[in-house]
Design a protein around this motif. Sequence first.
Motif, PDB file in Angstrom:
ATOM      1  N   GLU A 218      35.222  36.618  38.984  1.00  0.00           N
ATOM      2  CA  GLU A 218      36.625  36.338  38.698  1.00  0.00           C
ATOM      3  C   GLU A 218      37.138  37.057  37.443  1.00  0.00           C
ATOM      4  O   GLU A 218      38.262  36.819  37.024  1.00  0.00           O
ATOM      5  N   LEU A 219      36.337  37.942  36.859  1.00  0.00           N
ATOM      6  CA  LEU A 219      36.769  38.638  35.650  1.00  0.00           C
ATOM      7  C   LEU A 219      37.983  39.516  35.917  1.00  0.00           C
ATOM      8  O   LEU A 219      38.122  40.110  36.985  1.00  0.00           O
ATOM      9  N   ASN A 220      38.822  39.635  34.919  1.00  0.00           N
ATOM     10  CA  ASN A 220      39.978  40.512  34.982  1.00  0.00           C
ATOM     11  C   ASN A 220      39.513  41.958  35.168  1.00  0.00           C
ATOM     12  O   ASN A 220      38.421  42.331  34.744  1.00  0.00           O
ATOM     13  N   LYS A 221      40.363  42.784  35.734  1.00  0.00           N
ATOM     14  CA  LYS A 221      40.031  44.192  36.015  1.00  0.00           C
ATOM     15  C   LYS A 221      39.739  45.011  34.764  1.00  0.00           C
ATOM     16  O   LYS A 221      39.102  46.054  34.858  1.00  0.00           O
TER      17      LYS A 221
END
Length: 86
Positions: A6-9
């Motif tokens: 779920e980490l940001n790009k």
Amino acid sequence: MSIVKELNKIFRIDASCKASREEEIDELIKFSPIKVPHEYLDLIREKTELEINVENQKYIRIWGADGCVEMNEAYYIQKYIPCHWQ
């Protein structure tokens, strides 16, 4: 839900190791003079020794449970920054 997935790009995981064992996590919780954040515990139950690249400019390093205990014992982090958690 996977925290890692779920980490940001802007974040890219360049290195990681397997999850901390529950015995290591229990030892960390007993060792820590502050409450260990549940988000951190969720993360190290998934992966440890994370090297997270931030927009190809900086790195964030996240140790596993045993690494945190070892770093605190070696460098007295909690002594010098009492309310800090690395």
